[in-house]
Design a protein around this motif. Structure first.
Motif, PDB file in Angstrom:
ATOM      1  N   THR A 160       0.818  -1.217   0.000  1.00 26.99           N
ATOM      2  CA  THR A 160       0.000   0.000   0.000  1.00 26.99           C
ATOM      3  C   THR A 160       0.851   1.267   0.000  1.00 26.99           C
ATOM      4  N   GLY A 162       1.930   3.414   2.185  1.00 25.40           N
ATOM      5  CA  GLY A 162       1.457   4.554   2.952  1.00 25.40           C
ATOM      6  C   GLY A 162       0.074   5.056   2.602  1.00 25.40           C
ATOM      7  N   THR A 164      -2.814   3.794   3.195  1.00 25.15           N
ATOM      8  CA  THR A 164      -3.882   3.524   4.147  1.00 25.15           C
ATOM      9  C   THR A 164      -3.828   4.484   5.333  1.00 25.15           C
ATOM     10  N   ASN A 165      -2.790   5.310   5.411  1.00 26.90           N
ATOM     11  CA  ASN A 165      -2.683   6.306   6.482  1.00 26.90           C
ATOM     12  C   ASN A 165      -3.450   7.561   6.110  1.00 26.90           C
ATOM     13  N   ARG A 175       7.831   9.860   5.491  1.00 26.21           N
ATOM     14  CA  ARG A 175       7.958   8.513   6.067  1.00 26.21           C
ATOM     15  C   ARG A 175       8.664   7.572   5.093  1.00 26.21           C
ATOM     16  N   ALA A 193       7.531  -1.618   7.274  1.00 24.96           N
ATOM     17  CA  ALA A 193       6.274  -1.163   7.891  1.00 24.96           C
ATOM     18  C   ALA A 193       5.565  -0.185   6.958  1.00 24.96           C
ATOM     19  N   PHE A 194       6.325   0.726   6.341  1.00 27.66           N
ATOM     20  CA  PHE A 194       5.726   1.696   5.444  1.00 27.66           C
ATOM     21  C   PHE A 194       5.082   1.022   4.236  1.00 27.66           C
ATOM     22  N   ARG A 196       3.548  -1.657   4.002  1.00 27.56           N
ATOM     23  CA  ARG A 196       2.255  -2.256   4.342  1.00 27.56           C
ATOM     24  C   ARG A 196       1.341  -1.280   5.107  1.00 27.56           C
ATOM     25  N   SER A 197       1.710   0.000   5.138  1.00 29.79           N
ATOM     26  CA  SER A 197       0.888   0.962   5.899  1.00 29.79           C
ATOM     27  C   SER A 197      -0.086   1.695   4.987  1.00 29.79           C
TER      28      SER A 197
END
Length: 197
Positions: A160, A162, A164-165, A175, A193-194, A196-197
């Motif tokens: 994604t 980022g 979904t943030n 980020r 992490a980014f 998949r965020s």
């Protein structure tokens, strides 16, 4: 008004010779250039995800160049070709070919020996391709698109990156760049992490 060739935040500045490679003569504003590039990228994305590809098919220099050409070929005559001058980012231009060979060999080894889980392998692929920065522009977008296709070929959903943030575009970009910088120092956690965020 933004000059047509002012690099947006995070974009690589084009050399005067590369600027002459703009194909559509009617483009005079940055917004027009961005729109043309985005349309070209979307066509390339549809093409890429409509193909049945195994992971090793994606991890190929000629294929990477082909995807870059599909992403930018309607807009730039240098699409799909490695840059030929030094930048403030990436490896020196004369090191692109050997670095790409090492990169491809490493990723193929990771695939063959299942060195990393799918997400980590695809994020490492993305990071290394951005680090080499072989093309005049579009390296980040190309690397994210190819990492998406690679992770899908390994049985996982697309990243994604980022989206979904509920953050502003500049915060998402910050980020992402922070994750890339940490990965430069061999800490992949923030970039993973980014993704998949």
């Amino acid at each position: 008004m933004i000059d047509l060739f002012d690099a947006d935040d995070g974009q690589t500045e084009l050399s005067p010779e590369e600027r002459k490679g703009l194909k559509p003569a009617y483009i005079t504003y940055r917004s027009e250039l961005n729109r043309e590039e985005q349309e070209n990228i979307l066509k390339a994305e549809r093409w890429l995800f409509a193909r049945r590809l195994a992971a090793p098919d994606i991890v190929d220099q000629a294929f990477i160049c082909q995807v870059h050409k599909r992403m930018y070929g309607d807009v730039w005559d240098w699409a799909g070709k490695y840059h030929r001058s030094d930048r403030n980012i990436g490896v020196d231009y004369y090191r692109i070919h050997p670095e790409m060979r090492v990169f491809i060999d490493n990723v193929r080894y990771w695939l063959e020996h299942r060195t990393y889980p799918a997400d980590e392998l695809a994020v490492r692929f993305h990071h290394r391709l951005v680090w080499i920065h072989p093309f005049p522009n579009g390296n980040g977008r190309l690397s994210r698109l190819l990492a998406d296709r690679l992770v899908v070929s390994l049985g996982e959903p697309r990243f994604t990156w980022g989206r979904t943030n509920l953050l502003s575009a500049s915060d998402v970009r910050a980020r992402y760049v922070d994750g890339l910088r940490k990965a430069d120092g061999h800490d992949l956690a923030a970039l993973l992490a980014f993704a998949r965020s």
